[in-house]
Design an enzyme around this catalytic site. Structure first.
Site, PDB file in Angstrom:
ATOM      1  CG  ASP A   1      47.032  34.092  35.806  1.00  0.00           C
ATOM      2  OD1 ASP A   1      47.310  34.130  37.028  1.00  0.00           O
ATOM      3  OD2 ASP A   1      46.592  35.087  35.185  1.00  0.00           O
TER       4      ASP A   1
ATOM      5  CB  VAL B   1      38.436  31.508  35.996  1.00  0.00           C
ATOM      6  CG1 VAL B   1      39.725  30.757  36.255  1.00  0.00           C
ATOM      7  CG2 VAL B   1      38.522  32.950  36.458  1.00  0.00           C
TER       8      VAL B   1
ATOM      9  CE1 TYR C   1      37.912  41.034  45.774  1.00  0.00           C
ATOM     10  CE2 TYR C   1      37.154  41.350  48.029  1.00  0.00           C
ATOM     11  CZ  TYR C   1      38.065  40.825  47.129  1.00  0.00           C
ATOM     12  OH  TYR C   1      39.134  40.077  47.585  1.00  0.00           O
TER      13      TYR C   1
ATOM     14  CE  LYS D   1      37.063  37.364  46.554  1.00  0.00           C
ATOM     15  NZ  LYS D   1      37.725  36.248  45.847  1.00  0.00           N
TER      16      LYS D   1
ATOM     17  CB  THR E   1      49.364  42.225  46.663  1.00  0.00           C
ATOM     18  OG1 THR E   1      48.408  43.273  46.829  1.00  0.00           O
ATOM     19  CG2 THR E   1      48.786  40.925  47.177  1.00  0.00           C
TER      20      THR E   1
HETATM   21  P1  NAD Z   1      46.601  39.189  42.159  1.00  0.00           P
HETATM   22  O1  NAD Z   1      46.032  40.279  41.326  1.00  0.00           O
HETATM   23  O2  NAD Z   1      48.020  39.312  42.659  1.00  0.00           O
HETATM   24  O3  NAD Z   1      46.481  37.793  41.370  1.00  0.00           O
HETATM   25  C1  NAD Z   1      45.300  37.410  40.737  1.00  0.00           C
HETATM   26  C2  NAD Z   1      45.630  36.561  39.533  1.00  0.00           C
HETATM   27  O4  NAD Z   1      44.387  36.179  38.916  1.00  0.00           O
HETATM   28  C3  NAD Z   1      46.445  37.290  38.461  1.00  0.00           C
HETATM   29  O5  NAD Z   1      47.547  36.504  38.041  1.00  0.00           O
HETATM   30  C4  NAD Z   1      45.453  37.507  37.321  1.00  0.00           C
HETATM   31  O6  NAD Z   1      46.038  37.482  36.037  1.00  0.00           O
HETATM   32  C5  NAD Z   1      44.520  36.324  37.523  1.00  0.00           C
HETATM   33  N1  NAD Z   1      43.205  36.542  36.908  1.00  0.00           N
HETATM   34  C6  NAD Z   1      42.443  37.668  36.931  1.00  0.00           C
HETATM   35  N2  NAD Z   1      41.331  37.496  36.205  1.00  0.00           N
HETATM   36  C7  NAD Z   1      41.380  36.235  35.716  1.00  0.00           C
HETATM   37  C8  NAD Z   1      40.541  35.477  34.874  1.00  0.00           C
HETATM   38  N3  NAD Z   1      39.404  35.982  34.376  1.00  0.00           N
HETATM   39  N4  NAD Z   1      40.907  34.216  34.561  1.00  0.00           N
HETATM   40  C9  NAD Z   1      42.060  33.686  35.051  1.00  0.00           C
HETATM   41  N5  NAD Z   1      42.906  34.365  35.829  1.00  0.00           N
HETATM   42  C10 NAD Z   1      42.568  35.623  36.160  1.00  0.00           C
HETATM   43  O7  NAD Z   1      45.585  39.007  43.368  1.00  0.00           O
HETATM   44  P2  NAD Z   1      45.738  38.361  44.837  1.00  0.00           P
HETATM   45  O8  NAD Z   1      45.834  39.479  45.792  1.00  0.00           O
HETATM   46  O9  NAD Z   1      46.748  37.289  44.862  1.00  0.00           O
HETATM   47  O10 NAD Z   1      44.275  37.736  44.984  1.00  0.00           O
HETATM   48  C11 NAD Z   1      44.000  36.366  44.790  1.00  0.00           C
HETATM   49  C12 NAD Z   1      42.637  36.066  45.390  1.00  0.00           C
HETATM   50  O11 NAD Z   1      42.644  36.386  46.769  1.00  0.00           O
HETATM   51  C13 NAD Z   1      41.496  36.856  44.766  1.00  0.00           C
HETATM   52  O12 NAD Z   1      40.344  36.026  44.680  1.00  0.00           O
HETATM   53  C14 NAD Z   1      41.261  37.957  45.781  1.00  0.00           C
HETATM   54  O13 NAD Z   1      39.953  38.450  45.732  1.00  0.00           O
HETATM   55  C15 NAD Z   1      41.540  37.227  47.072  1.00  0.00           C
HETATM   56  N6  NAD Z   1      41.878  38.066  48.216  1.00  0.00           N
HETATM   57  C16 NAD Z   1      42.923  38.940  48.154  1.00  0.00           C
HETATM   58  C17 NAD Z   1      43.218  39.721  49.265  1.00  0.00           C
HETATM   59  C18 NAD Z   1      44.362  40.712  49.236  1.00  0.00           C
HETATM   60  O14 NAD Z   1      44.462  41.546  50.135  1.00  0.00           O
HETATM   61  N7  NAD Z   1      45.241  40.668  48.227  1.00  0.00           N
HETATM   62  C19 NAD Z   1      42.452  39.606  50.437  1.00  0.00           C
HETATM   63  C20 NAD Z   1      41.403  38.692  50.467  1.00  0.00           C
HETATM   64  C21 NAD Z   1      41.120  37.917  49.352  1.00  0.00           C
END
Ligand code: NAD
Length: 254
Positions: free
Chosen positions: A37, A59, A153, A157, A188
């Site tokens: 992270d 990343v 976004y 995806k 979340t």
């Molecule tokens: P979140 O914000 O709770 O967690 C994301 C994590 O990624 C964080 O810990 C952040 O520090 C880390 N991060 C951000 N940029 C980074 C980087 N450059 N390098 C390394 N780490 C990095 O988000 P989430 O809701 O758990 O989302 C996780 C994944 O699921 C994402 O790809 C998001 O697009 C996808 N997603 C989320 C939802 C939703 O509703 N939450 C729905 C569909 C898809």
């Protein structure tokens, strides 16, 4: 269940949300987990909780990603599972008419280029082992349009989904399975805060979900663990939609 006993897993974005729930789920099924992270305090806490290791990783950086994969192999001797999940959804990514090029590029870098970099570094390790499972986080918006646009976004995806399919096909005969997971909206803290301040915005989305609620992060993690495990041994180049029925719905229950 110990489906992942002795497996070594990387989780990017493992400090929060879906990533954190998956770190916990992988560990509960017996895996040794490398938490990656950009947020050191969240990532370190997650790793400590499951007795794994933390590697501070941006990343979008090729050298950080190489170091992340190197740390897994140096520490545990192999890499069986990679959950490439880190992603962002910033407010300046909006309608195409108002989203600037910098905002567009930032989201493409973190959400899509990152998956390219991670897979590029992870696949050679798995090729040597003759086995591995990679799961990349896409989203239900990769296949459904929203009038409440987040244009970069959504495009990022769609890219994750197409790339995962192609990689799954290319490496299928080398024992490496590569799939995408497409979560629907997940409950979340970010989402809760946004909708608490704007109930109309929440209601506009909720009406489209047959189950009438958002997902819990643990429900996404359960699906990721299935794709990571040998229970999904004939599944590759595929998309696992975990969306409460959104993508199948025309008229939802009252
Ligand atoms: P979140 O914000 O709770 O967690 C994301 C994590 O990624 C964080 O810990 C952040 O520090 C880390 N991060 C951000 N940029 C980074 C980087 N450059 N390098 C390394 N780490 C990095 O988000 P989430 O809701 O758990 O989302 C996780 C994944 O699921 C994402 O790809 C998001 O697009 C996808 N997603 C989320 C939802 C939703 O509703 N939450 C729905 C569909 C898809």
């Amino acid at each position: 269940m110990e489906r992942l006993a002795d497996r070594v897993a990387i989780v990017t974005g493992g400090g929060s949300g879906i990533g954190l729930a998956t770190v916990r789920r992988f560990a509960s099924e017996g895996a040794r987990v490398v938490v990656a992270d950009v947020d050191s305090s969240a990532g370190e806490a997650a790793a400590k909780e499951v007795d794994g290791i933390f590697v501070r990783t941006d990343v979008t950086s090729e050298s950080d990603v190489a170091a992340m994969v190197g740390a897994a192999v140096d520490t545990y001797g192999r890499l069986d599972i990679a959950f490439n999940n880190a992603g962002i959804s910033p407010p300046d990514d909006d309608s195409i008419l108002t989203t600037g090029l910098d905002a567009w590029r930032k989201v493409q870098e973190v959400n899509l280029t990152s998956v390219y970099l991670c897979c590029k570094a992870q696949i050679p390790v798995m090729q040597k082992q003759g086995k591995g499972s990679i799961i990349n986080t896409a989203s239900f918006v990769a296949r459904m349009g929203a009038a409440t646009s987040q244009i970069s976004y959504t495009a990022s995806k769609g890219g994750v989904l197409a790339m995962s399919r192609e990689l799954g096909v290319q490496f299928a005969r080398e024992g490496i399975r590569i799939n995408a997971i497409s979560p629907g909206p997940v409950d979340t803290p970010l989402l809760r805060e946004l909708f608490a301040s704007d109930p109309e915005r929440a209601a506009r989305r909720m009406v489209h979900i047959p189950m009438g609620r958002f997902a819990e992060a643990t429900e996404i993690a359960a699906a990721v663990a299935f794709l990571a495990s040998d229970d999904s041994s004939f599944i590759t180049a595929s998309e696992f939609l975990v969306d409460g029925g959104i993508s199948g719905a025309y008229v939802t229950p009252l």
